[in-house]
Design a protein around this motif. Sequence first.
Motif, PDB file in Angstrom:
ATOM      1  N   VAL A 265       0.714  -1.102  -0.014  1.00 47.23           N
ATOM      2  CA  VAL A 265      -0.008   0.051   0.145  1.00 47.23           C
ATOM      3  C   VAL A 265       0.930   1.261   0.175  1.00 47.23           C
ATOM      4  O   VAL A 265       1.582   1.283   1.025  1.00 47.23           O
ATOM      5  CB  VAL A 265      -0.859   0.006   1.167  1.00 47.23           C
ATOM      6  N   SER A 266       0.693   2.118  -1.069  1.00 46.87           N
ATOM      7  CA  SER A 266       1.620   3.378  -1.123  1.00 46.87           C
ATOM      8  C   SER A 266       0.473   4.363  -1.871  1.00 46.87           C
ATOM      9  O   SER A 266       0.116   4.024  -2.817  1.00 46.87           O
ATOM     10  CB  SER A 266       2.690   3.140  -1.698  1.00 46.87           C
ATOM     11  N   PRO A 267       0.723   5.722  -1.433  1.00 43.92           N
ATOM     12  CA  PRO A 267       0.015   6.912  -2.237  1.00 43.92           C
ATOM     13  C   PRO A 267       0.818   6.963  -3.507  1.00 43.92           C
ATOM     14  O   PRO A 267       0.502   7.854  -4.407  1.00 43.92           O
ATOM     15  CB  PRO A 267       0.092   7.798  -1.362  1.00 43.92           C
ATOM     16  N   ASN A 268       2.319   6.334  -3.735  1.00 40.86           N
ATOM     17  CA  ASN A 268       3.036   6.688  -4.878  1.00 40.86           C
ATOM     18  C   ASN A 268       3.176   5.625  -5.825  1.00 40.86           C
ATOM     19  O   ASN A 268       3.140   4.419  -5.498  1.00 40.86           O
ATOM     20  CB  ASN A 268       4.390   7.111  -4.254  1.00 40.86           C
ATOM     21  N   THR A 269       2.939   5.993  -7.313  1.00 39.20           N
ATOM     22  CA  THR A 269       3.115   5.181  -8.003  1.00 39.20           C
ATOM     23  C   THR A 269       4.448   4.842  -8.573  1.00 39.20           C
ATOM     24  O   THR A 269       5.094   3.926  -8.963  1.00 39.20           O
ATOM     25  CB  THR A 269       2.545   5.753  -9.566  1.00 39.20           C
ATOM     26  N   HIS A 270       5.533   5.818  -7.928  1.00 37.07           N
ATOM     27  CA  HIS A 270       6.966   5.902  -8.466  1.00 37.07           C
ATOM     28  C   HIS A 270       7.663   5.840  -6.912  1.00 37.07           C
ATOM     29  O   HIS A 270       7.246   6.500  -6.105  1.00 37.07           O
ATOM     30  CB  HIS A 270       7.179   6.962  -9.134  1.00 37.07           C
ATOM     31  N   PHE A 271       8.938   4.980  -7.055  1.00 38.28           N
ATOM     32  CA  PHE A 271       9.851   5.240  -5.934  1.00 38.28           C
ATOM     33  C   PHE A 271      10.679   6.504  -6.006  1.00 38.28           C
ATOM     34  O   PHE A 271      11.294   6.621  -7.179  1.00 38.28           O
ATOM     35  CB  PHE A 271      10.811   4.023  -5.636  1.00 38.28           C
ATOM     36  N   TYR A 272      10.900   7.336  -4.982  1.00 38.60           N
ATOM     37  CA  TYR A 272      11.564   8.575  -5.091  1.00 38.60           C
ATOM     38  C   TYR A 272      12.845   8.300  -4.358  1.00 38.60           C
ATOM     39  O   TYR A 272      13.207   7.975  -3.296  1.00 38.60           O
ATOM     40  CB  TYR A 272      10.686   9.582  -4.264  1.00 38.60           C
ATOM     41  N   TRP A 273      14.180   8.398  -5.265  1.00 38.23           N
ATOM     42  CA  TRP A 273      15.390   8.118  -4.904  1.00 38.23           C
ATOM     43  C   TRP A 273      16.006   9.342  -4.418  1.00 38.23           C
ATOM     44  O   TRP A 273      16.932   9.989  -4.823  1.00 38.23           O
ATOM     45  CB  TRP A 273      16.307   7.829  -6.186  1.00 38.23           C
ATOM     46  N   ASN A 274      15.202   9.605  -3.334  1.00 35.60           N
ATOM     47  CA  ASN A 274      15.506  11.154  -2.429  1.00 35.60           C
ATOM     48  C   ASN A 274      16.871  10.920  -1.863  1.00 35.60           C
ATOM     49  O   ASN A 274      17.200  12.157  -1.284  1.00 35.60           O
ATOM     50  CB  ASN A 274      14.433  11.130  -1.557  1.00 35.60           C
ATOM     51  N   LEU A 275      17.531   9.990  -1.775  1.00 36.66           N
ATOM     52  CA  LEU A 275      18.792  10.107  -1.289  1.00 36.66           C
ATOM     53  C   LEU A 275      19.753  11.115  -2.252  1.00 36.66           C
ATOM     54  O   LEU A 275      20.630  11.896  -1.526  1.00 36.66           O
ATOM     55  CB  LEU A 275      19.585   8.520  -1.444  1.00 36.66           C
ATOM     56  N   ALA A 276      19.551  11.092  -3.387  1.00 33.41           N
ATOM     57  CA  ALA A 276      20.094  11.999  -4.469  1.00 33.41           C
ATOM     58  C   ALA A 276      19.515  13.343  -4.607  1.00 33.41           C
ATOM     59  O   ALA A 276      19.800  14.149  -5.152  1.00 33.41           O
ATOM     60  CB  ALA A 276      20.169  11.488  -5.618  1.00 33.41           C
ATOM     61  N   ALA A 277      18.241  13.809  -3.370  1.00 37.38           N
ATOM     62  CA  ALA A 277      17.602  15.059  -3.594  1.00 37.38           C
ATOM     63  C   ALA A 277      18.473  16.014  -3.151  1.00 37.38           C
ATOM     64  O   ALA A 277      18.183  17.182  -3.794  1.00 37.38           O
ATOM     65  CB  ALA A 277      16.531  14.845  -2.857  1.00 37.38           C
ATOM     66  N   VAL A 278      19.346  15.884  -2.588  1.00 36.22           N
ATOM     67  CA  VAL A 278      20.439  16.992  -2.170  1.00 36.22           C
ATOM     68  C   VAL A 278      21.006  17.595  -3.320  1.00 36.22           C
ATOM     69  O   VAL A 278      21.258  18.710  -3.168  1.00 36.22           O
ATOM     70  CB  VAL A 278      21.405  16.644  -1.076  1.00 36.22           C
ATOM     71  N   ARG A 279      21.234  16.928  -4.234  1.00 32.73           N
ATOM     72  CA  ARG A 279      21.859  17.501  -5.579  1.00 32.73           C
ATOM     73  C   ARG A 279      20.645  17.704  -6.483  1.00 32.73           C
ATOM     74  O   ARG A 279      20.632  18.469  -7.264  1.00 32.73           O
ATOM     75  CB  ARG A 279      23.013  16.387  -6.371  1.00 32.73           C
ATOM     76  N   GLY A 280      19.621  16.659  -6.413  1.00 32.13           N
ATOM     77  CA  GLY A 280      18.626  16.739  -7.558  1.00 32.13           C
ATOM     78  C   GLY A 280      17.517  17.935  -7.423  1.00 32.13           C
ATOM     79  O   GLY A 280      16.878  18.362  -8.328  1.00 32.13           O
TER      80      GLY A 280
ATOM     81  N   LEU B 239      11.112   6.194 -10.288  1.00 27.25           N
ATOM     82  CA  LEU B 239      11.000   5.024 -10.701  1.00 27.25           C
ATOM     83  C   LEU B 239       9.878   4.244 -10.583  1.00 27.25           C
ATOM     84  O   LEU B 239       9.513   4.207  -9.559  1.00 27.25           O
ATOM     85  CB  LEU B 239      12.444   4.106 -10.420  1.00 27.25           C
ATOM     86  N   PRO B 240       9.007   3.617 -11.639  1.00 25.75           N
ATOM     87  CA  PRO B 240       7.972   3.283 -11.432  1.00 25.75           C
ATOM     88  C   PRO B 240       8.151   2.104 -10.671  1.00 25.75           C
ATOM     89  O   PRO B 240       8.883   1.222 -10.870  1.00 25.75           O
ATOM     90  CB  PRO B 240       7.501   2.875 -12.783  1.00 25.75           C
ATOM     91  N   ILE B 241       6.970   1.568  -9.449  1.00 21.49           N
ATOM     92  CA  ILE B 241       7.143   0.741  -8.530  1.00 21.49           C
ATOM     93  C   ILE B 241       6.356  -0.912  -9.459  1.00 21.49           C
ATOM     94  O   ILE B 241       7.298  -1.810  -9.113  1.00 21.49           O
ATOM     95  CB  ILE B 241       6.337   1.093  -7.508  1.00 21.49           C
ATOM     96  N   GLN B 242       5.392  -0.474  -9.975  1.00 19.65           N
ATOM     97  CA  GLN B 242       4.732  -2.028 -10.442  1.00 19.65           C
ATOM     98  C   GLN B 242       5.391  -2.763 -11.431  1.00 19.65           C
ATOM     99  O   GLN B 242       5.495  -4.187 -11.195  1.00 19.65           O
ATOM    100  CB  GLN B 242       3.516  -1.690 -10.856  1.00 19.65           C
ATOM    101  N   PRO B 243       6.278  -2.317 -12.387  1.00 19.56           N
ATOM    102  CA  PRO B 243       6.776  -3.325 -13.155  1.00 19.56           C
ATOM    103  C   PRO B 243       7.799  -4.169 -12.685  1.00 19.56           C
ATOM    104  O   PRO B 243       7.756  -5.246 -12.992  1.00 19.56           O
ATOM    105  CB  PRO B 243       7.655  -2.230 -14.160  1.00 19.56           C
ATOM    106  N   GLY B 244       8.558  -3.660 -11.396  1.00 22.18           N
ATOM    107  CA  GLY B 244       9.314  -4.914 -10.907  1.00 22.18           C
ATOM    108  C   GLY B 244       8.456  -6.128 -10.147  1.00 22.18           C
ATOM    109  O   GLY B 244       8.954  -7.115 -10.118  1.00 22.18           O
ATOM    110  N   PHE B 245       7.271  -5.907 -10.120  1.00 21.10           N
ATOM    111  CA  PHE B 245       6.611  -7.168  -9.404  1.00 21.10           C
ATOM    112  C   PHE B 245       5.797  -7.897 -10.553  1.00 21.10           C
ATOM    113  O   PHE B 245       5.120  -8.884 -10.211  1.00 21.10           O
ATOM    114  CB  PHE B 245       5.482  -6.478  -8.656  1.00 21.10           C
ATOM    115  N   ALA B 246       6.030  -7.452 -11.979  1.00 22.44           N
ATOM    116  CA  ALA B 246       5.473  -8.333 -12.923  1.00 22.44           C
ATOM    117  C   ALA B 246       5.770  -9.740 -13.037  1.00 22.44           C
ATOM    118  O   ALA B 246       5.150 -10.661 -13.323  1.00 22.44           O
ATOM    119  CB  ALA B 246       5.583  -7.556 -14.354  1.00 22.44           C
TER     120      ALA B 246
END
Length: 387
Positions: A37-52, A65-72
Amino acid sequence: MGKTVVILGAGWAGLPLAHKLLKYTLPKVKDLKVILVSPNTHFYWNLAAVRGVIPGTFTDNELFLPIQPGFARYPEASFQFLLGKASKIDPDSSTMEITQNDGNKSSLSYDQLVIATGSQILNEMPFKPVGTHEETLNALHSLQQQIKAATSIVIAGAGPTGVETAGEIAAHYGAEKEITLVVGGEHVLGSSTVQPSVRQIVEKDLRKLGVKLIHNAKVDISKASNIGDGDAAAQTTIKLSNATTLIADLYLPLFGIKLNTTFVPANLLDSTGSIILDKTMRVTGTKNIWGTGDVGNLEPKQVTVIDAMIVHLFSALDAVLTGKGEVKEYKLGKPMIFITMGKKYATGQIGGWKLWGLLVAYVKGRNIFVDTAKEYVEGRALRHAAM
């Protein structure tokens, strides 16, 4: 009757845990079903947000990055992805209420529940998800444009996020922008586990980059909104506890976090809003609810501890679901911190050992691990441990 594991949160802890259960436990427990369960369709690589947050440093596709394709690759009947948030939990009946992104509410039953809903920056800055994928993306784009337009920036909060953001902006823009970092105490990185030598190196490097440090001061009043409509905000007056007044084009409050635990019954939380966990990572006072990541009270709220927590909690759930093995106690990890400020300046420590700056710069500073994001989100690798 099937065995249903509900995982709340598809972030750093919840997403890999779902993959591990489907990859390793499902072959042994054929009636296992994992609901993420998540409100987000995508995973946020926020580790890099300080530069992003600096325009042009990373693309949206590198950070999100989209979450669902990896579970196919898993059986369709064994996995379900729900877009929404938990709004209520009833531990006695092992049920919860889910508020879906479309506003509809639904009830969900579970045999085992994992709470991995993480946290937000206290002032809802997009260094962590601030809502749905679209809301976070819009907030990030807005902040990028404000940073681009600003010639003077004040950052309050000298933890890892504040320090790295100040260093990244200064390293990227050089003398084009005046960067000020407000430090609440005598030194940056105020945690008692950070070695004095690491703090000294960080402050020395920030000064080399042209960042002005103001120590022993906290922000009292700021009248400007931090995320606007994409344009530079009007100049902000920032009053500090030491009677200093700063004026800047942009003010970034990067201190404190807000735990995403408001749906958890109050008797399961401590005074900080963290979920009270026992030594196995089970929620104290329950039999089938677990907590991991930022929401728990066992470890610091840092991504550096997540791998170990994932590995432990998977082992515990696998033992419970298969009826084989025992649920062991979680062993606290060594203090770890890795600080990069641009691609050149870096330092860090593991336990009591200070790390060679060039090594940290090479390993983390080049691209803040965005090249590993796809494998992580697809459940093929953890950050530093075997999947």
